[in-house]
Design a protein around this motif. Structure first.
Motif, PDB file in Angstrom:
ATOM      1  N   LYS B 113       0.829  -1.208   0.000  1.00 33.10           N
ATOM      2  CA  LYS B 113       0.000   0.000   0.000  1.00 33.10           C
ATOM      3  C   LYS B 113       0.863   1.257   0.000  1.00 33.10           C
ATOM      4  O   LYS B 113       0.543   2.236  -0.668  1.00 33.10           O
ATOM      5  CB  LYS B 113      -0.900   0.017   1.234  1.00 33.10           C
ATOM      6  CG  LYS B 113      -2.135  -0.843   1.054  1.00 33.10           C
ATOM      7  CD  LYS B 113      -2.997  -0.745   2.295  1.00 33.10           C
ATOM      8  CE  LYS B 113      -4.052  -1.834   2.293  1.00 33.10           C
ATOM      9  NZ  LYS B 113      -4.564  -2.080   3.629  1.00 33.10           N
ATOM     10  N   ARG B 116       2.201   1.816  -3.401  1.00 33.89           N
ATOM     11  CA  ARG B 116       1.139   2.277  -4.302  1.00 33.89           C
ATOM     12  C   ARG B 116       0.799   3.736  -4.020  1.00 33.89           C
ATOM     13  O   ARG B 116       0.603   4.520  -4.941  1.00 33.89           O
ATOM     14  CB  ARG B 116      -0.091   1.392  -4.120  1.00 33.89           C
ATOM     15  CG  ARG B 116      -1.184   1.674  -5.129  1.00 33.89           C
ATOM     16  CD  ARG B 116      -2.245   0.598  -5.100  1.00 33.89           C
ATOM     17  NE  ARG B 116      -2.801   0.480  -3.770  1.00 33.89           N
ATOM     18  CZ  ARG B 116      -3.530  -0.542  -3.339  1.00 33.89           C
ATOM     19  NH1 ARG B 116      -3.772  -1.547  -4.125  1.00 33.89           N
ATOM     20  NH2 ARG B 116      -3.997  -0.573  -2.113  1.00 33.89           N
ATOM     21  N   ILE B 320      -4.879  11.933  -3.054  1.00 31.33           N
ATOM     22  CA  ILE B 320      -5.851  11.458  -4.052  1.00 31.33           C
ATOM     23  C   ILE B 320      -5.441  11.900  -5.457  1.00 31.33           C
ATOM     24  O   ILE B 320      -5.378  11.097  -6.391  1.00 31.33           O
ATOM     25  CB  ILE B 320      -7.267  11.987  -3.739  1.00 31.33           C
ATOM     26  CG1 ILE B 320      -7.764  11.433  -2.397  1.00 31.33           C
ATOM     27  CG2 ILE B 320      -8.238  11.617  -4.868  1.00 31.33           C
ATOM     28  CD1 ILE B 320      -8.059   9.959  -2.361  1.00 31.33           C
ATOM     29  N   PHE B 321      -5.157  13.194  -5.630  1.00 31.34           N
ATOM     30  CA  PHE B 321      -4.935  13.691  -6.993  1.00 31.34           C
ATOM     31  C   PHE B 321      -3.548  13.352  -7.547  1.00 31.34           C
ATOM     32  O   PHE B 321      -3.375  13.200  -8.740  1.00 31.34           O
ATOM     33  CB  PHE B 321      -5.149  15.207  -7.051  1.00 31.34           C
ATOM     34  CG  PHE B 321      -6.587  15.603  -7.051  1.00 31.34           C
ATOM     35  CD1 PHE B 321      -7.397  15.282  -8.139  1.00 31.34           C
ATOM     36  CD2 PHE B 321      -7.153  16.274  -5.988  1.00 31.34           C
ATOM     37  CE1 PHE B 321      -8.734  15.626  -8.160  1.00 31.34           C
ATOM     38  CE2 PHE B 321      -8.487  16.630  -5.992  1.00 31.34           C
ATOM     39  CZ  PHE B 321      -9.283  16.309  -7.077  1.00 31.34           C
ATOM     40  N   MET B 322      -2.545  13.245  -6.664  1.00 25.84           N
ATOM     41  CA  MET B 322      -1.187  13.054  -7.173  1.00 25.84           C
ATOM     42  C   MET B 322      -0.683  11.620  -7.015  1.00 25.84           C
ATOM     43  O   MET B 322       0.234  11.211  -7.722  1.00 25.84           O
ATOM     44  CB  MET B 322      -0.220  14.017  -6.465  1.00 25.84           C
ATOM     45  CG  MET B 322      -0.568  15.494  -6.632  1.00 25.84           C
ATOM     46  SD  MET B 322      -0.781  16.008  -8.346  1.00 25.84           S
ATOM     47  CE  MET B 322       0.903  15.886  -8.930  1.00 25.84           C
ATOM     48  N   ASN B 324      -2.904   8.645  -6.197  1.00 27.13           N
ATOM     49  CA  ASN B 324      -3.815   7.519  -6.431  1.00 27.13           C
ATOM     50  C   ASN B 324      -3.939   7.359  -7.939  1.00 27.13           C
ATOM     51  O   ASN B 324      -4.710   8.045  -8.582  1.00 27.13           O
ATOM     52  CB  ASN B 324      -5.184   7.810  -5.792  1.00 27.13           C
ATOM     53  CG  ASN B 324      -5.997   6.543  -5.616  1.00 27.13           C
ATOM     54  OD1 ASN B 324      -5.448   5.472  -5.323  1.00 27.13           O
ATOM     55  ND2 ASN B 324      -7.302   6.632  -5.799  1.00 27.13           N
ATOM     56  N   GLY B 325      -3.156   6.470  -8.518  1.00 27.83           N
ATOM     57  CA  GLY B 325      -3.058   6.417  -9.972  1.00 27.83           C
ATOM     58  C   GLY B 325      -2.154   7.546 -10.448  1.00 27.83           C
ATOM     59  O   GLY B 325      -1.482   8.210  -9.657  1.00 27.83           O
ATOM     60  N   ALA B 326      -2.153   7.784 -11.759  1.00 27.66           N
ATOM     61  CA  ALA B 326      -1.264   8.804 -12.336  1.00 27.66           C
ATOM     62  C   ALA B 326      -1.669  10.194 -11.857  1.00 27.66           C
ATOM     63  O   ALA B 326      -2.831  10.422 -11.533  1.00 27.66           O
ATOM     64  CB  ALA B 326      -1.332   8.725 -13.859  1.00 27.66           C
ATOM     65  N   PRO B 327      -0.706  11.137 -11.765  1.00 29.80           N
ATOM     66  CA  PRO B 327      -1.018  12.478 -11.277  1.00 29.80           C
ATOM     67  C   PRO B 327      -2.005  13.235 -12.175  1.00 29.80           C
ATOM     68  O   PRO B 327      -2.034  13.026 -13.384  1.00 29.80           O
ATOM     69  CB  PRO B 327       0.333  13.184 -11.280  1.00 29.80           C
ATOM     70  CG  PRO B 327       1.358  12.151 -11.513  1.00 29.80           C
ATOM     71  CD  PRO B 327       0.705  10.964 -12.119  1.00 29.80           C
ATOM     72  N   ASP B 328      -2.791  14.089 -11.548  1.00 26.73           N
ATOM     73  CA  ASP B 328      -3.822  14.865 -12.239  1.00 26.73           C
ATOM     74  C   ASP B 328      -3.255  16.250 -12.554  1.00 26.73           C
ATOM     75  O   ASP B 328      -2.961  17.033 -11.650  1.00 26.73           O
ATOM     76  CB  ASP B 328      -5.023  14.961 -11.290  1.00 26.73           C
ATOM     77  CG  ASP B 328      -6.173  15.755 -11.876  1.00 26.73           C
ATOM     78  OD1 ASP B 328      -7.276  15.198 -11.921  1.00 26.73           O
ATOM     79  OD2 ASP B 328      -5.982  16.925 -12.280  1.00 26.73           O
ATOM     80  N   ASP B 507     -11.354   3.828   5.546  1.00 24.65           N
ATOM     81  CA  ASP B 507     -10.938   3.321   4.216  1.00 24.65           C
ATOM     82  C   ASP B 507      -9.681   3.999   3.668  1.00 24.65           C
ATOM     83  O   ASP B 507      -8.769   3.343   3.166  1.00 24.65           O
ATOM     84  CB  ASP B 507     -12.047   3.539   3.176  1.00 24.65           C
ATOM     85  CG  ASP B 507     -13.278   2.702   3.449  1.00 24.65           C
ATOM     86  OD1 ASP B 507     -13.172   1.740   4.242  1.00 24.65           O
ATOM     87  OD2 ASP B 507     -14.332   3.019   2.877  1.00 24.65           O
ATOM     88  N   GLN B 510      -6.689   2.880   5.394  1.00 23.67           N
ATOM     89  CA  GLN B 510      -6.393   1.510   4.995  1.00 23.67           C
ATOM     90  C   GLN B 510      -5.638   1.477   3.667  1.00 23.67           C
ATOM     91  O   GLN B 510      -4.671   0.765   3.508  1.00 23.67           O
ATOM     92  CB  GLN B 510      -7.707   0.724   4.785  1.00 23.67           C
ATOM     93  CG  GLN B 510      -8.257   0.078   5.993  1.00 23.67           C
ATOM     94  CD  GLN B 510      -7.313  -0.998   6.528  1.00 23.67           C
ATOM     95  OE1 GLN B 510      -6.661  -0.773   7.529  1.00 23.67           O
ATOM     96  NE2 GLN B 510      -7.240  -2.137   5.872  1.00 23.67           N
ATOM     97  N   ARG B 511      -6.134   2.282   2.732  1.00 25.98           N
ATOM     98  CA  ARG B 511      -5.554   2.226   1.391  1.00 25.98           C
ATOM     99  C   ARG B 511      -4.147   2.809   1.348  1.00 25.98           C
ATOM    100  O   ARG B 511      -3.256   2.244   0.740  1.00 25.98           O
ATOM    101  CB  ARG B 511      -6.434   2.975   0.390  1.00 25.98           C
ATOM    102  CG  ARG B 511      -5.883   2.937  -1.039  1.00 25.98           C
ATOM    103  CD  ARG B 511      -6.832   3.514  -2.055  1.00 25.98           C
ATOM    104  NE  ARG B 511      -6.294   3.432  -3.399  1.00 25.98           N
ATOM    105  CZ  ARG B 511      -6.401   2.387  -4.197  1.00 25.98           C
ATOM    106  NH1 ARG B 511      -7.042   1.310  -3.778  1.00 25.98           N
ATOM    107  NH2 ARG B 511      -5.876   2.389  -5.403  1.00 25.98           N
TER     108      ARG B 511
END
Lengths: 262, 555
Positions: B113, B116, B320-322, B324-328, B507, B510-511
């Motif tokens: 985690k 990630r 979240i924005f940078m 969680n997945g690719a950056p926004d 949550d 946790q993530r």
């Protein structure tokens, strides 16, 4: 920095009618796509939605779309040579490498066939990869049968069970697809995988039926469908517990999927 | 040594150690190691002993036999091959931290985690290496040294919680099971280096005396604000002409030009979020055949006056924005403009519970200040701003933080998957069906809510020219999970309340294995037209969960 929210224009190569409510849009595309991935399709003025890849080939990708919401109605207004905006592909895929030399049971409900169609065609072309493929598909009625012209091809390559929920018709059994899972000879398999795709209730019932037949939960793979605005982990719509369907799915092993609650 | 140089050296050493544990050594690599000049006056005794072991090995063993000799010792020591089968120094954190001594346990989940959350997936050619393998954890430390602005607190946490927690025993085991001076030396070197690195990190983080503080008259402060207008958009909580849900004048973040504009003695109704993540934002313009990315109006930076809770909230929206997945890129282009003036809190406001959420303090700011009745005291942490204070008298102001709120949040201790299921299915949640009217106001004022919808606007009905915008969304709205055809996965206000609450206090943590999302600013409570207090909601959750847990045990 790359703007990952920006869709790119792609040309529509063909529009193929599947049923009265479902059409396949063939779009120019030549990058690799994994099994069960999806794209964000957009129509200016209507919006954007995640749509599964239902076929792929040299220079194109297929999307089979059901006329059900505002976006999909917008897409139905498009024709050959029009522009479709899209970004992707997104999501993980079925663990196809793990399917090698094992039996494979594919259970699909309704439009759920669309995302497993590329996988099925792959195994038609490469019968040497898996042991036996069991393909079970359920449709509401005869009018709702999609890929009607491909069903005989699958029937000759795989052990198939096709059913209709509410009708009797030649070539189809009557009743829910989940009622026929008991016919799969799980006890005779030395190893196997099960892929289930369809509406949430159907997937839950199918997984339960598989477990009742003695299937192990870690052999079952399910594919989720959720509302998404971004498909890249930001918009929050597809979050379940600490899981983002767009980033961590849409394919989940059942040992994980059964713990997720909405 | 400069910080950059120090980070580069630490990175290189972590990478070297990672390589030594990841797999057997190639003859070429061994040759390179054999020809290195090893330090003779290393301060750390373990490292010194480690170097001596390595030198001893290279002195004794014929070079041609080293590859085979080391490969067999590697297999024996780390893979449990040969006579010692089943007894080895298995290089996984899980093995050393789980009761059953197994791989793929909680420690593995946790580090996965963390990787990630930092936008990383494990890269190794070795099929059976897991994320909590010592080589991967060392590589992650190397990565943390390699970023543009190294987060020393994050490095310290990872080093303490994921390396120093298990490697002392592991490295002792390496010394027990290995037979060559080489791996004996590697173990000593690792133990010594990790201990030294912890000391280096502690030294680097010691507060420095570089922060200078100044005392400004109110008039001098107004002059400073006027001067900053040329370089920055200056934003602070300020009165609007609207009224909030409680019929008080509404306070939102807006442009300010003088001290009198700034409202600092009550919690603002909206958070600072709307400055760097606007309520509505054009993503791109389109016509029938093309899309064109939107641009910003100007390139001025933002200077935002924020309380510690909102500063802590920035870290959540960044995650979240940078991460969680690719950056926004839309988020990043505004976020990188943000400079922070921390307004210290001298009292806790009506609905605050920041102390419970550990968001009452922060060191993430460029300037800090306290408004006194006839003057302002300011601490200048970012040297970029020092020149603005040239002729101001200095003072000994040091930012302080409140340590007590009126209300305290009791977070449920959810320890495993079964308990998470229990927490998610409490009857408690459905008690909100009669109270919550699904207006989404709580999400709107929350500094950590990030969810959005996209919507298309066309300029006139006859063409396809228009723009796509993103607008804040709300998980409390009944349409939040609605898919084409009208299906919804969460159907009641109670379901939505459960989703929101668990996201904020379970949550997310946790993530990302970090902090909880909620910062305890109390704005949602202030906003709710039905007087639902989020603090009471959390505490009610805690009580209902504990009760259900006890009942389950009794059964």
């Amino acid at each position: 920095m790359e703007n990952i929210m920006l869709p790119k224009p792609h040309k529509i190569l063909a529009v193929l009618k599947e049923t009265n409510a479902e059409y396949t849009f063939r779009v120019a595309y030549n990058q690799p796509i994994d099994y069960n991935q999806f794209f964000q399709l957009s129509i200016p003025k209507v919006g954007e939605a995640p749509i599964s890849v239902s076929g792929k080939g040299q220079g194109y990708v297929d999307f089979t779309i059901r006329k059900i919401g505002r976006l999909t109605e917008g897409i139905f207004g498009l024709q050959k040579d029009d522009t479709l905006f899209m970004r992707g592909p997104y999501g993980n895929s079925f663990p196809v490498a793990d399917f090698e030399n094992k039996n494979l049971v594919v259970i699909a409900g309704g439009t759920g066939i669309a995302p497993v169609r590329p996988l099925l065609n792959h195994f038609v072309q490469h019968p040497e990869i898996c042991q036996n493929v069991y393909f079970m598909a359920g449709f509401k009625n005869l009018d709702a049968v999609i890929y009607a012209d491909e069903l005989p091809k699958f029937a000759s390559a795989f052990q198939t069970t096709y059913c209709l929920d509410t009708e009797a018709a030649p070539g189809f059994r009557q009743g829910f697809v989940t009622e026929y899972i008991q016919n799969v000879p799980f006890a005779d398999f030395d190893d196997y995988n099960i892929a289930i795709v369809g509406p949430p209730i159907m997937m839950a019932a199918a997984a339960k039926a598989c477990l009742q037949e003695g299937a192990a939960p870690e052999k079952i793979w399910v594919s989720f469908e959720r509302r998404m605005s971004c498909a890249i982990g930001k918009c929050g719509h597809c979050k379940i517990n600490d899981t983002y369907v767009c980033l961590d799915g849409p394919v989940f092993n059942y040992t994980k999927a059964r713990n997720l609650f909405d | 040594m400069t910080t950059a140089k120090l980070m580069a050296n630490r990175k290189a050493f972590y990478q070297l150690l990672a390589r030594l544990y990841e797999k057997e050594l190639s003859p070429k690599f061994i040759q390179q190691l054999a020809h290195l000049t090893y330090p003779t006056a290393e301060q750390n005794p373990q490292m010194q002993a480690g170097y001596q072991q390595l030198k001893a090995y290279f002195a004794q063993q014929p070079l041609a036999e080293m590859a085979d000799d080391l490969a067999s010792d590697y297999a024996k020591t780390f893979l449990g091959a040969g006579e010692t089968k089943g007894n080895a120094a298995f290089p996984y954190e899980s093995v050393y931290t789980s009761d059953e001594k197994l791989v793929l346990q909680a420690a593995w989940e946790n580090v996965t985690k963390i990787y990630r959350a930092n936008g990383l997936v494990m890269a190794t050619e070795m099929a059976d290496i897991k994320e909590d393998h010592i080589a991967m954890e060392l590589k992650f430390m190397a990565h943390l040294c390699d970023v543009a602005e190294p987060d020393l607190a994050q490095q310290t946490t990872f080093l303490n919680e994921h390396l120093l927690n298990w490697t002392p025993q592991f490295l002792e085991d390496v010394q027990t099971y290995s037979r060559t001076n080489f791996y004996q030396g590697v173990a000593l070197l690792t133990a010594g280096f990790l201990a030294e690195d912890a000391k280096i990190l502690a030294t680097l983080q010691r507060p420095t005396a570089t922060t200078q503080s100044f005392k400004l008259t109110n008039a001098a402060f107004d002059q400073l604000l006027a001067k900053w207008q040329q370089r920055y958009h200056v934003y602070a909580p300020t009165f609007t002409t609207n009224r909030n849900a409680k019929q008080q004048p509404m306070v939102r973040f807006g442009a300010v030009t003088q001290l009198a504009d700034i409202v600092y003695d009550r919690q603002s109704d909206f958070s600072a979020k709307e400055i760097y993540y606007p309520i509505m934002q054009t993503l791109f313009y389109f016509n029938e055949n093309n899309v064109t990315e939107s641009t910003l109006d100007d390139d001025k930076d933002f200077l935002i006056f924020m309380h510690p809770c909102d500063i802590n909230a920035l870290k959540r929206t960044d995650t979240i924005f940078m991460h969680n997945g690719a950056p926004d890129s839309y988020y990043q282009r505004l976020r990188e403009k943000v400079k922070i003036v921390m307004m210290i809190c001298t009292e806790s406001y009506e609905n605050c519970f920041c102390v419970s959420m550990q968001t009452n303090q922060t060191d993430h700011y460029n300037l800090a200040l306290e408004f006194k009745t006839d003057h302002v005291v300011m601490a200048v942490k970012d040297p970029l701003f020092l020149s603005d204070f040239k002729h101001q008298p200095t003072t000994d102001f040091v930012p302080t933080f409140i340590t007590k709120n009126k209300g305290q949040a009791h977070l449920p201790k959810i320890q495993n998957q079964a308990q998470a299921q229990l927490a998610g299915h409490l009857d408690y949640w459905q008690t909100f069906n009669d109270r919550c009217i699904s207006c989404g106001g709580c999400n709107t004022v929350c500094p950590t809510c990030t969810c959005f919808d996209t919507t298309d606007i066309i300029y006139d009905e006859t063409s396809l020219d228009g723009e796509r915008r993103r607008v804040w969304s709300s998980c409390m709205l009944d349409s939040f999970t609605m898919t084409a055809g009208g299906n919804r996965v969460r159907k009641t206000p109670g379901d939505n309340m459960r989703f929101k609450t668990m996201h904020k206090v379970y949550d997310y943590k946790q993530r990302f294995s970090t902090e909880n999302m909620c910062v305890g600013c109390g704005r949602c409570t202030q906003q709710c037209p039905k007087d639902i207090s989020f603090l009471d909601t959390i505490n009610g959750f805690h009580d209902a969960f504990n009760q259900a847990k006890n009942e389950t045990v009794v059964k």
